[in-house]
Structure formats: structure tokens, C-alpha cells
Design an enzyme around this catalytic site. Structure first.
Site, PDB file in Angstrom:
ATOM      1  N   ASP A  68      26.440 -30.998  -5.931  1.00 44.42           N
ATOM      2  CA  ASP A  68      26.547 -30.818  -7.381  1.00 44.42           C
ATOM      3  C   ASP A  68      27.649 -31.691  -7.988  1.00 44.42           C
ATOM      4  O   ASP A  68      28.623 -32.031  -7.317  1.00 44.42           O
ATOM      5  CB  ASP A  68      26.823 -29.329  -7.677  1.00 44.42           C
ATOM      6  CG  ASP A  68      26.513 -28.972  -9.117  1.00 44.42           C
ATOM      7  OD1 ASP A  68      25.828 -29.758  -9.804  1.00 44.42           O
ATOM      8  OD2 ASP A  68      26.967 -27.896  -9.563  1.00 44.42           O
ATOM      9  N   ASN A 127      15.728 -27.129 -12.194  1.00 49.06           N
ATOM     10  CA  ASN A 127      15.981 -28.504 -12.643  1.00 49.06           C
ATOM     11  C   ASN A 127      14.799 -29.110 -13.418  1.00 49.06           C
ATOM     12  O   ASN A 127      14.956 -30.128 -14.087  1.00 49.06           O
ATOM     13  CB  ASN A 127      16.359 -29.420 -11.468  1.00 49.06           C
ATOM     14  CG  ASN A 127      17.717 -29.133 -10.865  1.00 49.06           C
ATOM     15  OD1 ASN A 127      17.951 -29.348  -9.680  1.00 49.06           O
ATOM     16  ND2 ASN A 127      18.649 -28.649 -11.673  1.00 49.06           N
TER      17      ASN A 127
HETATM   18  C1  IPE Z   1      21.998 -26.812  -8.125  1.00 55.49           C
HETATM   19  O1  IPE Z   1      22.764 -27.525  -9.057  1.00 55.49           O
HETATM   20  C2  IPE Z   1      20.786 -27.593  -7.732  1.00 55.49           C
HETATM   21  C3  IPE Z   1      21.023 -28.838  -6.999  1.00 55.49           C
HETATM   22  C4  IPE Z   1      22.168 -29.288  -6.586  1.00 55.49           C
HETATM   23  C5  IPE Z   1      19.841 -29.598  -6.708  1.00 55.49           C
HETATM   24  P1  IPE Z   1      22.592 -27.284 -10.626  1.00 55.49           P
HETATM   25  O2  IPE Z   1      23.529 -28.203 -11.293  1.00 55.49           O
HETATM   26  O3  IPE Z   1      21.179 -27.371 -11.010  1.00 55.49           O
HETATM   27  O4  IPE Z   1      23.067 -25.758 -10.780  1.00 55.49           O
HETATM   28  P2  IPE Z   1      23.653 -24.973 -12.013  1.00 55.49           P
HETATM   29  O5  IPE Z   1      22.698 -25.162 -13.157  1.00 55.49           O
HETATM   30  O6  IPE Z   1      24.993 -25.537 -12.325  1.00 55.49           O
HETATM   31  O7  IPE Z   1      23.767 -23.550 -11.555  1.00 55.49           O
HETATM   32  C1  IPE Z   2      23.531 -32.375  -8.899  1.00 52.84           C
HETATM   33  O1  IPE Z   2      24.310 -32.921  -9.911  1.00 52.84           O
HETATM   34  C2  IPE Z   2      22.229 -33.088  -8.699  1.00 52.84           C
HETATM   35  C3  IPE Z   2      21.050 -32.339  -9.169  1.00 52.84           C
HETATM   36  C4  IPE Z   2      21.026 -31.122  -9.646  1.00 52.84           C
HETATM   37  C5  IPE Z   2      19.772 -33.042  -9.068  1.00 52.84           C
HETATM   38  P1  IPE Z   2      24.076 -32.502 -11.413  1.00 52.84           P
HETATM   39  O2  IPE Z   2      23.044 -33.375 -12.006  1.00 52.84           O
HETATM   40  O3  IPE Z   2      23.813 -31.048 -11.518  1.00 52.84           O
HETATM   41  O4  IPE Z   2      25.495 -32.848 -12.061  1.00 52.84           O
HETATM   42  P2  IPE Z   2      26.327 -31.921 -13.041  1.00 52.84           P
HETATM   43  O5  IPE Z   2      26.454 -30.591 -12.392  1.00 52.84           O
HETATM   44  O6  IPE Z   2      25.571 -31.863 -14.317  1.00 52.84           O
HETATM   45  O7  IPE Z   2      27.635 -32.619 -13.174  1.00 52.84           O
HETATM   46 MG    MG Z   3      24.999 -29.433 -11.632  1.00 54.21          MG
END
Ligand code: IPE
Ligand code: IPE
Ligand code: MG
Length: 247
Positions: free
Chosen positions: A24, A72
Site C-alpha cells: 500500500d 479497487n
Molecule cells: C488494499 O489497499 C488493497 C491493495 C493493496 C491491493 P487499499 O489502498 O485499496 O486499501 P484501503 O482502501 O486503504 O483500505
Molecule cells: C496500493 O497503493 C496499490 C493498489 C491498491 C493497487 P494505493 O494505490 O492504494 O496507494 P495509496 O494508498 O492511495 O497511497
Molecule cells: Mg491504498
């Protein structure tokens, strides 16, 4: 980073069998640099490659990476499409390396949600690498823990209806057979980067006794040293599984 961090020595006899990672913070990493979120995802793929290689070198047999969640799908279409492109590119380019290193690729999640070409690439990679024995690389794709549990419940309910399963037989062992992770051990260690302290619907059933490690570092900045720190932290813990250890 203190000099102490460089001296962490892992106990090879106490390595986890299965590490799961919520990768993340890609978007925030890019934003901090004044770049579009997709740059974070691009850099995130490079981090994933480094961590996969380190896992392999350490001899940890299973690594699961949360790459795309059920939730997502609510993101802007352009971001989703970029993630898919990166994933396809990664699978195409890494196949040779997976074969060379004897890494078995598996996907968990609702793969049928993806565009056909990506589905094909995922299945092809699984198929070509299926006999590989050195390490399992598992990608969670369109994965949601609750969906997975409900899916398993429906399969079992259907089997009960057809008379193939007696409700009396339903126990943990049987239930696990219908999860996407049927062939994987439960994760011993979960790592989540970016400072969020939640599991975001990841491996809900499987993480009942997993050790958690959270770091504020965003995924693109996570590296081998940070990984060793997480593994070291894991090795200092006493896993009791509800028991007590008397001296
Ligand atoms: C969790 O991260 C999913 C992945 C890393 C693929 P998110 O960024 O989607 O999670 P939330 O929304 O902060 O809980
Ligand atoms: C994790 O990074 C990757 C996926 C969920 C695909 P994020 O895209 O959630 O990055 P932040 O959390 O918005 O910084
Ligand atoms: Mg994230």
C-alpha cells in the site's frame, strides 16, 4: 536508519513459511513527489520484484502479494487500466525468470472479473509454471476476503443440496478446500506498508493467527532492508495460538 538496522541477523530455522503483503501507499508516494498516482504503481512493481527475489533467496516458500482488491474496482477507470497494463507487462516479462528460478505462479481472487486478455495471461502463467517447486508466488487479484468466504459457502451449500456433502461433515478442514487458498498454508506474517492499520478485506479466514507487521514506509520505498526488519520482528515473537507456555 540506525546502524543497528544493518546488523539484523535472521534465524534461518525460524523463517515464516508464508508471508503475505498488502502493498500500500503507491498513490501517496507519487503525490508527495508531485507525480501522478500511476508513477507510484510503476515504482511499486519494481519493489515487488525486489521483494519476490529476496523471498526466493531467503528460501521462504510462499509469498502472497495483494495487488488488486474487490474494492479497487471503485477507482477511476484510467487508474484501473494502468494497473492492468502493468500487471500484464509484468507477467509477460517475468515468465522466463519464473521458469529459470522454478517459481510457481498462482492467482487468488475472482479472475473472471478481468478483461479476457488479462485472464488469459494469468491462466497461461499459472499453467506454464505449475510444476515449479522452489517457491510459490501468489497474487491476490480482484480479491476480497468476504467474497471468498461467501463463494466457498455457496459451493458447499450446492454440494449439500446435491447430497454430495453431509452438513455434519462441514468443519474447518472441509471449508478450507473451497477457499482460493486451498493449496496454501495460512500466512505466518502479514506486512502492510504506508501506515494504514487495517487489513482491508484481505485473507480474513486465513489470518486468524497471523502475526502483523505495519510500517509507515510507502510500498515504492520499501526494500530488502525493511523486509529483513519485518522478518526479524516476526522472529522475536512468541506465537502462542491460545496456549500458555509455563516455565
Ligand atoms: C488494499 O489497499 C488493497 C491493495 C493493496 C491491493 P487499499 O489502498 O485499496 O486499501 P484501503 O482502501 O486503504 O483500505
Ligand atoms: C496500493 O497503493 C496499490 C493498489 C491498491 C493497487 P494505493 O494505490 O492504494 O496507494 P495509496 O494508498 O492511495 O497511497
Ligand atoms: Mg491504498
Amino acid at each position: 536508519m540506525s546502524s543497528q538496522d544493518f546488523d539484523l541477523i535472521l534465524d534461518p530455522s525460524k523463517l515464516p513459511e508464508h508471508v503475505a503483503i498488502i502493498m500500500d501507499g503507491n498513490g501517496r508516494w507519487a503525490k508527495k513527489k508531485g507525480l501522478p498516482r500511476i508513477y507510484g504503481h510503476k515504482k511499486g512493481v519494481e519493489t515487488a520484484k525486489k521483494i519476490i527475489l529476496k523471498t526466493y533467496e531467503l528460501g521462504i516458500p510462499v509469498l502472497t502479494l495483494f495487488a488488486f482488491s474487490k474494492e479497487n474496482w471503485e477507482r477511476p477507470k484510467s487508474e484501473i487500466e494502468t494497473i492492468f497494463e502493468l500487471l500484464k507487462f509484468y507477467l509477460e516479462n517475468e515468465l522466463e525468470n519464473m521458469q529459470k528460478k522454478e517459481i510457481k505462479f498462482v492467482a487468488i481472487g475472482d479472475i473472471e472479473d478481468f478483461p479476457k486478455d488479462l485472464q488469459k495471461r494469468i491462466k497461461y502463467t499459472e499453467d506454464v509454471t505449475k510444476e515449479n517447486k522452489k517457491m510459490k508466488l501468489c497474487l491476490a487479484l480482484s480479491y476480497g476476503g468476504r467474497t471468498e468466504i461467501i463463494r466457498a459457502t455457496k459451493i458447499i451449500a450446492d454440494k449439500v443440496k446435491k447430497g454430495e456433502v453431509d452438513p455434519e461433515e462441514i468443519n474447518e478442514k472441509l471449508f478450507r478446500k473451497f477457499l482460493y487458498t486451498a493449496d496454501l498454508p495460512d500466512p505466518d506474517l502479514l506486512i502492510r506498508t504506508s501506515g494504514e492499520l487495517r487489513i482491508s478485506n484481505f485473507l480474513l479466514f486465513q489470518m486468524a493467527y497471523t502475526e502483523f507487521y505495519f510500517t509507515p514506509i510507502c510500498w515504492p520505498d520499501f526494500d530488502e532492508k525493511e523486509y529483513i526488519k519485518a522478518l526479524y520482528s516476526y522472529q522475536q515473537r512468541e506465537r502462542r495460538f491460545g496456549r500458555i507456555y509455563e516455565f
